[in-house]
Design a protein around this motif. Structure first.
Motif: not given
Length: 278
Positions: A33-44, A78-86
């Motif tokens: 699996f991966v961990i994603i955050m939709p924004d810098e203040k969101g949950e993982r 498409a083209g948007s960015e997320v701060p965390v995708f690990v």
């Protein structure tokens, strides 16, 4: 920052998100699996890897819109960015020659079983795919799953398909008919995995489930994803997510998954009120 290559609604409440992540695509294996955050203040948010393309450098996951963070993800283009995708995180599923393997999936688990089914098929196993949907319009990835299945079955409450029983009953009927099944893999909501495990337990069929408890860091440090398996504490993020369904303490898992239910509702209501005022 990771760029989103594609985000689309597959069926009501279920979305696909494809992210440009070359390093993760090169290392991904079924069951991780991966961990994603939709924004810098969101949950993982942990999302099972449903597919990947090494040449394109992309990783695909499927998610169900249930709370604030998944609602945010469902609005990306498409083209948007997320701060965390690990990732890739977690232990890969065990892929080897079993014989006949039945994979049961529902909701987001329909996509999650795909890479596992594909890999098991490549190992020479006979693949029975059993999907559960409330209605036929909620089924997705049918062609992809049919392509890696020797037998493809769908159980839908609206009687659109030949079976309308909930998956565990269908699973029991398959077993009672004398079909020799060497392993069952169940991925989806907690109740689906629990009932599938209960259905196979009397028959002694090895059953693997991909647990999805509350998770924070995804690397074993926080302990939020702890589960009890065979009387021992395990962390779903590093010891799993795959576990023997017959050994999971399901009562504890159901209880822990409801820990922040009220808080999640309040968070979603607050976010919707601020972003979609009437």
């Amino acid at each position: 920052m990771a760029k989103i290559l594609r985000r689309e609604r597959l069926v009501p409440n279920i979305h696909l998100i494809e992210v440009h992540a070359p390093d993760i695509a090169q290392k991904s294996k079924p069951g991780q699996f991966v961990i994603i955050m939709p924004d810098e203040k969101g949950e993982r948010i942990p999302l099972t890897i449903a597919d990947w393309d090494k040449e394109k450098g992309s990783v695909t996951s499927i998610f169900m819109v249930v709370g604030t963070s998944t609602h945010k993800l469902s609005l990306f283009e498409a083209g948007s960015e997320v701060p965390v995708f690990v990732g890739p995180l977690g232990k890969p599923s065990e892929i080897k020659k079993y014989g006949t393997v039945l994979l049961a999936g529902g909701c987001f688990g329909i996509a999650a079983i795909y890479p596992v089914a594909r890999a098991l098929k490549e190992e020479g196993n006979k693949i029975i795919t059993l999907l559960d949907v409330k209605a036929n319009y909620l089924l997705y990835w049918e062609e992809k799953l049919r392509a890696v299945s020797d037998q493809f079955l769908v159980s839908a409450r609206d009687s659109y398909y030949s079976c309308k029983d909930y998956i565990p009953k269908t699973l029991q009927n398959i077993i009672k008919k004398g079909s020799k099944i060497h392993k069952v893999i169940s991925i989806g909501c907690t109740y689906l995995m629990y009932t599938c495990s209960e259905a196979t337990k009397p028959h002694g069929i090895e059953t693997s489930v991909s647990l999805n408890p509350i998770m924070v860091d995804g690397t074993g440090m926080c302990g939020a994803c702890r589960v009890t398996v065979d009387g021992r504490t395990k962390f779903a993020c590093v010891d799993g997510p795959d576990f023997n369904g017959h050994l999971v303490d399901w009562e504890e898992l159901f209880s822990r998954r409801k820990s922040y239910f009220d808080d999640e509702i309040q968070s979603l209501c607050h976010w919707e009120k601020n972003n979609f005022p009437r």
